[in-house]
Design a protein around this motif. Structure first.
Motif, short mmCIF file in Angstrom:
data_model
loop_
_atom_site.label_atom_id
_atom_site.label_comp_id
_atom_site.label_asym_id
_atom_site.label_seq_id
_atom_site.Cartn_x
_atom_site.Cartn_y
_atom_site.Cartn_z
N GLY A 79 0.82 -1.21 0.00
CA GLY A 79 0.00 0.00 0.00
C GLY A 79 0.85 1.26 0.00
N ALA A 80 0.25 2.34 0.46
CA ALA A 80 0.93 3.63 0.42
C ALA A 80 1.75 3.92 1.67
N ASP A 81 1.60 3.11 2.71
CA ASP A 81 2.25 3.42 3.99
C ASP A 81 3.49 2.56 4.22
N VAL A 82 4.19 2.18 3.16
CA VAL A 82 5.42 1.42 3.29
C VAL A 82 6.60 2.34 3.02
N ASP A 83 7.56 2.32 3.94
CA ASP A 83 8.73 3.19 3.83
C ASP A 83 9.67 2.68 2.73
N PRO A 84 10.13 3.56 1.83
CA PRO A 84 11.07 3.11 0.79
C PRO A 84 12.34 2.48 1.35
N GLN A 85 12.80 2.94 2.52
CA GLN A 85 14.01 2.36 3.11
C GLN A 85 13.81 0.90 3.50
N THR A 86 12.58 0.54 3.86
CA THR A 86 12.29 -0.87 4.18
C THR A 86 12.43 -1.74 2.94
N LEU A 87 11.95 -1.25 1.80
CA LEU A 87 12.10 -1.99 0.55
C LEU A 87 13.56 -2.08 0.13
N ILE A 88 14.29 -1.04 0.33
CA ILE A 88 15.71 -1.06 -0.01
C ILE A 88 16.44 -2.11 0.83
N MET A 89 16.13 -2.18 2.12
CA MET A 89 16.74 -3.19 2.99
C MET A 89 16.37 -4.60 2.52
N LEU A 90 15.12 -4.77 2.07
CA LEU A 90 14.69 -6.08 1.56
C LEU A 90 15.45 -6.46 0.31
N ILE A 91 15.64 -5.53 -0.61
CA ILE A 91 16.35 -5.80 -1.86
C ILE A 91 17.82 -6.09 -1.60
N GLU A 92 18.41 -5.37 -0.68
CA GLU A 92 19.81 -5.59 -0.36
C GLU A 92 20.04 -6.93 0.32
N ALA A 93 19.01 -7.48 0.99
CA ALA A 93 19.17 -8.73 1.74
C ALA A 93 19.35 -9.93 0.81
N PHE A 94 18.52 -10.07 -0.19
CA PHE A 94 18.63 -11.25 -1.07
C PHE A 94 18.45 -10.89 -2.54
N GLY A 95 18.67 -9.62 -2.92
CA GLY A 95 18.54 -9.23 -4.31
C GLY A 95 19.51 -9.91 -5.24
N TRP A 96 20.68 -10.28 -4.74
CA TRP A 96 21.68 -10.94 -5.57
C TRP A 96 21.20 -12.29 -6.12
N ASN A 97 20.21 -12.93 -5.43
CA ASN A 97 19.74 -14.26 -5.83
C ASN A 97 18.38 -14.23 -6.54
N LEU A 98 17.79 -13.05 -6.68
CA LEU A 98 16.44 -12.96 -7.24
C LEU A 98 16.45 -13.14 -8.75
N ARG A 99 15.47 -13.95 -9.22
CA ARG A 99 15.19 -14.06 -10.66
C ARG A 99 13.92 -13.30 -11.04
#
Length: 570
Positions: free
Chosen positions: A377-397
């Motif tokens: 939704g609209a109440d998600v902080d962009p920094q939270t998404l960035i932390m999620l991408i940095e955690a396992f983005g290297w393995n994402l297809r």
């Protein structure tokens, strides 16, 4: 052996057994005969004594009276036949009734009749055709020539109806993403025939999983899966159960699935509104080793059941897809899922009311995820998404972040930096992100190229961009050009529908002459205002394997025709 009296006939004996008196029948018949004789008119000739001579005038008068009596009885019969009232006593009324179109009898074979269409006399045969109802007053028969002409017109009308229904079915298949060229395969014809007569099928037999899946999709589309037809899909050694519409299934039907097939490894149940707590308890206890689970609208399962399920079967789960769970599946359940689902490779969570920042942070603890789809939704902080991408983005297809209003340029930068192996990307519904910002993602991205890309519903205009889609700055133009330069050689599906900032210049530059996108099969440009005939022709020339091109904005677009040089407007 029954004894038959020789003094009476077999018929009399039969009637006597059924309490029917032959003598009484004979007496009733003779009484009716006497009554009929008494009602007959007295003949003057018969009333004369044998020795009395009858004059010539008296004999003629007697015969004339008999004819008048017969005429009166004949007129009464005609009035009854043609439905006339007793007051209609004139000859005109009788003639009108004789010409009544409803009462007119059909000529018998061998008789001569006139064709009601052309008036030609012809011999009536058993194969003579009647004129269509309403075409001629009173109806009638047609000669052979007129019958062929009218039947020919009727056949063409029926063929037109068939063609219209066929076109409607083709449009329905296109909306479902199905395209067929030439004749259907024998397997497809058999599957459609079985689905059409599903109420007469007792058993599917030993069919491969792909055939059962096609049957399930066809039957689910027509909402034909119920307590009876679900039995056809169940076998003890079944590995996968996929029901795409469970709207007619009851609680006992779900339990029957797990009772008959406890060894299933993949379960897909859509519209499973009756998948309740007691069903979840039975499912958790009965199932052995589950690898894939996809539940849609199972919103009656509370958090305690979900947590018990993850504790018992989370270790074997490799793919989990949950949609429309409403008020359940809270943060505590997500923590239990992250703790026990250590082998999870594919996760898809959509339309969960409690999926907030703290829940997204819990997902960052997954280390083996390869496919992630979340609807935020609209109440998600962009920094939270960035932390999620940095955690396992290297393995994402696969990465899909849908309807995230807080999506900004920093998230695009994080994707470009941490996701070098992505092949499918979906960033649809980014309300606050202008289309020109995607140049940040595709310029210099160390990624081999995307196969599927969805950037639909990006409607925000940059400063300096006008509402007609023409950009004063080069941001939008650079974004689409960079996209096609980076992934155009491998791209198979491109979805840009409702992306308002895309201009005519952007499309012409991306699909200019000399560019070839060999694998691009599906393009969606619905409600992109800059699409016109020239853009469509350019796309067709640049995409030799194009199968689907969706354009739903008709103001600048005319229907094209395909010739040897490409698509040209009519």
């Amino acid at each position: 052996m029954r004894y038959v009296d020789r003094e009476q006939s077999a018929l009399t004996d039969f009637l006597a057994q059924h309490n029917i008196s032959a003598r009484q029948i004979r007496l009733d018949y003779e009484a009716r005969q006497r009554a009929a004789q008494e009602q007959l008119p007295t003949d003057p000739v018969a009333a004369t004594s044998p020795g009395q001579e009858v004059g010539q005038d008296q004999l003629q008068n007697s015969r004339a009276g008999s004819r008048r009596s017969l005429g009166k009885r004949s007129k009464k019969f005609k009035r009854r036949r043609f439905g006339l009232s007793p007051e209609d006593t004139g000859d005109d009324d009788l003639a009108q009734g004789h010409r009544s179109p409803i009462k007119q009898a059909r000529p018998m074979p061998g008789q001569i009749d006139n064709c009601v269409e052309c008036g030609v006399r012809f011999t009536v045969t058993p194969y003579s055709r009647a004129a269509p109802e309403g075409s001629h007053e009173g109806g009638g028969l047609l000669c052979a020539k007129c019958a062929r002409n009218i039947l020919g017109r009727k056949k063409s009308t029926d063929q037109h109806t068939v063609n219209r229904e066929k076109r409607r079915q083709i449009q329905s298949n296109l909306l479902d993403g199905q395209s067929s060229r030439g004749a259907k395969s024998l397997l497809q014809l058999c599957i459609e025939k079985v689905a059409k007569h599903i109420d007469q099928i007792d058993d599917f037999g030993d069919q491969p999983p792909q055939v059962l899946d096609k049957l399930s999709r066809i039957l689910s589309k027509s909402r034909a899966i119920d307590s009876t037809t679900i039995q056809l899909f169940l076998k003890p050694d079944l590995d996968a159960v996929s029901i795409y519409d469970c709207g007619k299934l009851e609680v006992d039907d779900y339990k029957r699935i797990f009772a008959i097939a406890p060894a299933i490894g993949s379960l897909t149940l859509l519209n499973a509104s009756q998948f309740q707590n007691d069903v979840m308890d039975y499912f958790t206890q009965r199932i052995k080793s589950l690898r894939k689970l996809h539940l849609h609208s199972a919103n009656l399962i509370d958090d305690n059941r979900w947590q018990s399920f993850f504790v018992r079967h989370g270790y074997s789960l490799e793919s989990l897809r949950l949609e429309f769970l409403d008020e359940f599946f809270t943060l505590d359940t997500i923590k239990v899922m992250v703790k026990h689902c250590s082998r999870l490779k594919s996760l898809r969570l959509e339309h969960l009311n409690h999926f907030k920042d703290d829940a997204v942070q819990e997902l960052a603890k997954f280390t083996k995820l390869e496919h992630l789809t979340v609807r935020l939704g609209a109440d998600v902080d962009p920094q939270t998404l960035i932390m999620l991408i940095e955690a396992f983005g290297w393995n994402l297809r696969t990465l899909a972040i849908k309807d995230c209003a807080s999506l900004d340029r920093s998230i695009l930068t994080a994707i470009r930096t941490n996701c070098p192996r992505i092949t499918r990307l979906n960033l649809s519904g980014a309300e606050s992100l202008p289309f020109s910002a995607f140049s940040i993602l595709f310029n210099g991205w160390k990624n081999p190229g995307l196969t599927k890309l969805d950037l639909s519903s990006v409607r925000t205009l940059d400063l300096g961009e006008q509402s007609d889609g023409d950009a004063e700055f080069t941001g939008t133009h650079d974004a689409l050009t960079a996209l096609m330069a980076h992934s155009g050689k491998r791209l198979e599906k491109l979805d840009l529908h409702s992306s308002r900032p895309i201009s005519h210049e952007d499309l012409c530059s991306a699909f200019t002459e000399g560019n070839t996108y060999s694998y691009l099969k599906n393009i969606d440009l619905s409600f992109v205002q800059a699409v016109d005939d020239f853009v469509v022709g350019s796309i067709v020339r640049c995409c030799p394997k194009l199968e689907f091109l969706t354009v739903s904005f008709p103001t600048l677009f005319q229907r094209p025709t395909l010739n040897s040089k490409g698509w040209k407007p009519n």
